[in-house]
Design a protein around this motif. Structure first.
Motif, PDB file in Angstrom:
ATOM      1  N   SER A   8      53.160  11.248  95.961  1.00 38.52           N
ATOM      2  CA  SER A   8      52.052  10.628  95.637  1.00 38.52           C
ATOM      3  C   SER A   8      52.121  10.672  93.816  1.00 38.52           C
ATOM      4  O   SER A   8      52.682  11.463  93.329  1.00 38.52           O
ATOM      5  CB  SER A   8      50.733  11.066  95.927  1.00 38.52           C
ATOM      6  N   ILE A   9      51.390   9.830  93.429  1.00 36.30           N
ATOM      7  CA  ILE A   9      51.325   9.957  91.814  1.00 36.30           C
ATOM      8  C   ILE A   9      50.422  11.313  91.471  1.00 36.30           C
ATOM      9  O   ILE A   9      51.088  11.727  90.056  1.00 36.30           O
ATOM     10  CB  ILE A   9      50.349   8.750  91.154  1.00 36.30           C
ATOM     11  N   GLY A  10      49.532  11.698  92.143  1.00 36.40           N
ATOM     12  CA  GLY A  10      49.239  13.020  91.624  1.00 36.40           C
ATOM     13  C   GLY A  10      50.146  14.118  91.734  1.00 36.40           C
ATOM     14  O   GLY A  10      50.353  15.093  91.014  1.00 36.40           O
ATOM     15  N   GLU A  11      51.238  14.117  93.053  1.00 40.97           N
ATOM     16  CA  GLU A  11      52.034  15.101  93.035  1.00 40.97           C
ATOM     17  C   GLU A  11      53.184  15.160  92.020  1.00 40.97           C
ATOM     18  O   GLU A  11      53.617  16.155  91.429  1.00 40.97           O
ATOM     19  CB  GLU A  11      52.646  14.895  94.646  1.00 40.97           C
ATOM     20  N   LEU A  12      53.530  13.802  91.613  1.00 41.47           N
ATOM     21  CA  LEU A  12      54.697  13.743  90.633  1.00 41.47           C
ATOM     22  C   LEU A  12      54.004  14.263  89.228  1.00 41.47           C
ATOM     23  O   LEU A  12      54.629  14.804  88.613  1.00 41.47           O
ATOM     24  CB  LEU A  12      54.936  12.080  90.708  1.00 41.47           C
ATOM     25  N   ALA A  13      52.690  13.944  88.983  1.00 42.21           N
ATOM     26  CA  ALA A  13      52.150  14.306  87.812  1.00 42.21           C
ATOM     27  C   ALA A  13      52.285  15.902  87.659  1.00 42.21           C
ATOM     28  O   ALA A  13      52.561  16.408  86.752  1.00 42.21           O
ATOM     29  CB  ALA A  13      50.851  13.776  87.656  1.00 42.21           C
ATOM     30  N   ASP A  28      53.046   1.299  84.902  1.00 47.49           N
ATOM     31  CA  ASP A  28      52.679  -0.203  84.587  1.00 47.49           C
ATOM     32  C   ASP A  28      53.502  -0.762  83.375  1.00 47.49           C
ATOM     33  O   ASP A  28      53.786  -1.885  83.443  1.00 47.49           O
ATOM     34  CB  ASP A  28      51.278   0.160  83.935  1.00 47.49           C
ATOM     35  N   ARG A  29      54.046   0.076  82.698  1.00 48.87           N
ATOM     36  CA  ARG A  29      55.153  -0.364  81.702  1.00 48.87           C
ATOM     37  C   ARG A  29      56.406  -0.662  82.326  1.00 48.87           C
ATOM     38  O   ARG A  29      57.394  -1.046  81.434  1.00 48.87           O
ATOM     39  CB  ARG A  29      55.295   0.448  80.403  1.00 48.87           C
ATOM     40  N   GLY A  30      56.764  -0.121  83.274  1.00 50.28           N
ATOM     41  CA  GLY A  30      57.803  -0.418  84.145  1.00 50.28           C
ATOM     42  C   GLY A  30      59.015   0.735  83.615  1.00 50.28           C
ATOM     43  O   GLY A  30      60.227   0.566  84.102  1.00 50.28           O
ATOM     44  N   LEU A  31      58.468   1.833  83.025  1.00 46.92           N
ATOM     45  CA  LEU A  31      59.441   2.784  82.929  1.00 46.92           C
ATOM     46  C   LEU A  31      59.672   3.731  84.034  1.00 46.92           C
ATOM     47  O   LEU A  31      60.626   4.567  83.946  1.00 46.92           O
ATOM     48  CB  LEU A  31      58.799   3.617  81.655  1.00 46.92           C
ATOM     49  N   LEU A  32      58.915   3.726  84.968  1.00 48.15           N
ATOM     50  CA  LEU A  32      58.890   4.638  86.002  1.00 48.15           C
ATOM     51  C   LEU A  32      58.852   3.820  87.411  1.00 48.15           C
ATOM     52  O   LEU A  32      57.577   3.280  88.035  1.00 48.15           O
ATOM     53  CB  LEU A  32      57.755   5.771  85.964  1.00 48.15           C
ATOM     54  N   PRO A  33      59.881   3.589  87.632  1.00 47.15           N
ATOM     55  CA  PRO A  33      59.787   2.497  89.232  1.00 47.15           C
ATOM     56  C   PRO A  33      59.182   3.484  90.312  1.00 47.15           C
ATOM     57  O   PRO A  33      59.509   4.534  90.461  1.00 47.15           O
ATOM     58  CB  PRO A  33      61.430   2.095  89.249  1.00 47.15           C
ATOM     59  N   GLU A  34      58.495   2.484  90.972  1.00 46.82           N
ATOM     60  CA  GLU A  34      57.943   3.099  92.203  1.00 46.82           C
ATOM     61  C   GLU A  34      58.925   2.854  93.573  1.00 46.82           C
ATOM     62  O   GLU A  34      59.391   2.011  93.319  1.00 46.82           O
ATOM     63  CB  GLU A  34      56.439   2.110  92.514  1.00 46.82           C
ATOM     64  N   ALA A  35      58.785   3.813  94.385  1.00 48.95           N
ATOM     65  CA  ALA A  35      59.526   3.828  95.540  1.00 48.95           C
ATOM     66  C   ALA A  35      59.020   2.769  96.681  1.00 48.95           C
ATOM     67  O   ALA A  35      59.793   2.644  97.825  1.00 48.95           O
ATOM     68  CB  ALA A  35      59.880   5.061  96.093  1.00 48.95           C
ATOM     69  N   HIS A  42      48.807   2.919  97.749  1.00 45.25           N
ATOM     70  CA  HIS A  42      48.783   3.748  96.641  1.00 45.25           C
ATOM     71  C   HIS A  42      50.190   4.010  96.458  1.00 45.25           C
ATOM     72  O   HIS A  42      51.269   3.789  97.120  1.00 45.25           O
ATOM     73  CB  HIS A  42      48.241   5.066  97.232  1.00 45.25           C
ATOM     74  N   ARG A  43      50.432   4.415  95.211  1.00 44.57           N
ATOM     75  CA  ARG A  43      52.057   4.275  94.725  1.00 44.57           C
ATOM     76  C   ARG A  43      52.569   5.706  95.262  1.00 44.57           C
ATOM     77  O   ARG A  43      51.937   6.730  95.597  1.00 44.57           O
ATOM     78  CB  ARG A  43      51.958   4.534  92.915  1.00 44.57           C
ATOM     79  N   ARG A  44      53.927   5.245  95.491  1.00 44.74           N
ATOM     80  CA  ARG A  44      54.712   6.588  95.911  1.00 44.74           C
ATOM     81  C   ARG A  44      56.006   6.281  95.048  1.00 44.74           C
ATOM     82  O   ARG A  44      56.673   5.568  94.737  1.00 44.74           O
ATOM     83  CB  ARG A  44      55.039   6.339  97.480  1.00 44.74           C
ATOM     84  N   TYR A  45      56.607   7.749  94.752  1.00 48.30           N
ATOM     85  CA  TYR A  45      57.813   7.919  94.112  1.00 48.30           C
ATOM     86  C   TYR A  45      58.749   8.861  94.788  1.00 48.30           C
ATOM     87  O   TYR A  45      58.288   9.791  95.237  1.00 48.30           O
ATOM     88  CB  TYR A  45      57.212   8.702  92.723  1.00 48.30           C
ATOM     89  N   GLY A  46      59.961   8.490  94.271  1.00 51.58           N
ATOM     90  CA  GLY A  46      60.971   9.394  94.932  1.00 51.58           C
ATOM     91  C   GLY A  46      61.589  10.507  94.111  1.00 51.58           C
ATOM     92  O   GLY A  46      60.782  10.658  92.950  1.00 51.58           O
ATOM     93  N   ALA A  47      62.361  11.287  94.487  1.00 51.58           N
ATOM     94  CA  ALA A  47      62.528  12.592  93.535  1.00 51.58           C
ATOM     95  C   ALA A  47      63.240  12.053  92.135  1.00 51.58           C
ATOM     96  O   ALA A  47      62.962  12.899  91.175  1.00 51.58           O
ATOM     97  CB  ALA A  47      63.658  13.409  94.323  1.00 51.58           C
ATOM     98  N   GLY A  48      64.134  11.076  92.232  1.00 52.91           N
ATOM     99  CA  GLY A  48      64.421  10.685  91.052  1.00 52.91           C
ATOM    100  C   GLY A  48      63.647  10.289  89.793  1.00 52.91           C
ATOM    101  O   GLY A  48      63.741  10.030  88.875  1.00 52.91           O
ATOM    102  N   ALA A  49      62.138   9.980  90.395  1.00 54.54           N
ATOM    103  CA  ALA A  49      61.214   9.610  89.475  1.00 54.54           C
ATOM    104  C   ALA A  49      60.711  10.831  88.568  1.00 54.54           C
ATOM    105  O   ALA A  49      60.528  10.887  87.329  1.00 54.54           O
ATOM    106  CB  ALA A  49      59.814   9.302  90.146  1.00 54.54           C
TER     107      ALA A  49
END
Length: 319
Positions: A8-13, A28-35, A42-49
């Motif tokens: 989740s966005i909180g876990e990544l943060a 939002d700027r496209g620097l951090l792609p969502e998985a 809700h946004r979800r991110y992979g380990a590469g994020a």
């Protein structure tokens, strides 16, 4: 972490040591792609994020603005090249800031350590200067005296010789000298430098290029412990004026040349070169001093009953 192996966005943060708002901003700027997104949107991110977010944080920690970070991340197959260019630009910016701080420090020391009775006057002088100051007013002062038909390359060479470079680490004395020099050239009551020859037909490029050669010879002679003399820099100096006027170097021409040279001398130019001398690097030839040495050598020669070209035909002139 969710069951699909996404964060989740909180876990990544939390893992990156940044705030949730920061992650959302980069996303939002496209620097951090969502998985992907959860069923609730809700946004979800992979380990590469995480690696990408840590890289972004490192770049921002070096002071790179977000657009530069975007350019580095978008470099694709050549991230090292983009990173080198971005870091080089940041280094230049930091150096500019350091120079500004050094000028500010020297200005403050000038006021702090100066005699109490002079502090207000010094404040008026240095208080009008940006940090670091600009040499353009000095360049304008000289451009007003240069012929309008002088080639741009010659103008550039002249300005390089007469406008002192700004010291990167100025002393309080250099700050004061530059402030006084700036005030001198900015005073509307100060007349512009007189042209090197009277109004009329002469070839400006020939004169200035010849003088540059004469000054170089005079600098070498003075460095060797020899005063400018006939057969060397002095002949080249006179030859520059003679060829610019389309005449020959003769005894009569040499007798009259000191009067022409006197047109460019006076209290303003004397003060200019006195203040500018301390701003040039140690050992760097100062054009005003070289011109003075050559002018004095010419007057001494004339006063001694000279006036013929010593070493005529030796090739000491400009051709």
């Amino acid at each position: 972490m969710v069951s699909e192996g996404l964060w989740s966005i909180g876990e990544l943060a939390r893992r990156a040591g940044v705030g949730v708002k920061t992650v959302r901003y980069y996303s939002d700027r496209g620097l951090l792609p969502e998985a992907g997104r959860s069923s609730g949107g809700h946004r979800r991110y992979g380990a590469g994020a995480l690696d990408r977010l840590l890289l972004i944080r490192s770049l921002r920690g070096l002071g790179l603005p977000v657009p530069e970070v975007e350019r580095v991340l978008a470099a694709g197959g050549d991230p090292d090249g983009a990173l080198e260019e971005a870091v080089s630009g940041q280094l230049r910016e930091v150096e500019c800031r350091l120079v500004a701080l050094r000028w500010r420090e020297a200005s403050l020391r000038l006021l702090h350590d100066g005699p109490p009775g002079e502090r207000v006057e010094r404040l008026r002088l240095v208080g009008t200067l940006p940090a670091p100051p600009d040499t353009e007013p000095l360049a304008r002062f000289w451009r007003r005296s240069l012929p309008v038909r002088l080639p741009a390359r010659v103008v550039s060479a002249v300005l390089d010789s007469v406008v002192p470079p700004l010291p990167a680490e100025p002393s309080p004395r250099q700050v004061l000298d530059f402030a006084r020099l700036h005030a001198l050239v900015s005073d509307p009551r100060v007349e512009r430098p007189a042209p090197p020859l009277p109004d009329g037909e002469y070839r400006p490029a020939v004169l200035y290029e010849g003088l540059a050669e004469a000054y170089a010879l005079a600098s070498a002679e003075l460095a060797a412990g020899r005063a400018p003399h006939g057969g060397g820099a002095l002949d080249c100096f006179v030859d520059a004026y003679a060829r610019a006027r389309g005449t020959a170097d003769s005894a009569a021409f040499r007798r009259g040349l000191p009067q022409l040279l006197a047109r460019g001398e006076g209290p303003v130019m004397t003060r200019y070169w006195k203040l500018a001398a301390g701003l040039f690097a140690p050992g760097e030839p100062v054009l005003g001093a070289l011109h003075h040495h050559l002018s004095v050598a010419l007057r001494v020669e004339a006063g001694a009953g000279g006036g013929t070209r010593a070493g005529s035909g030796s090739g000491a002139g400009t051709g």
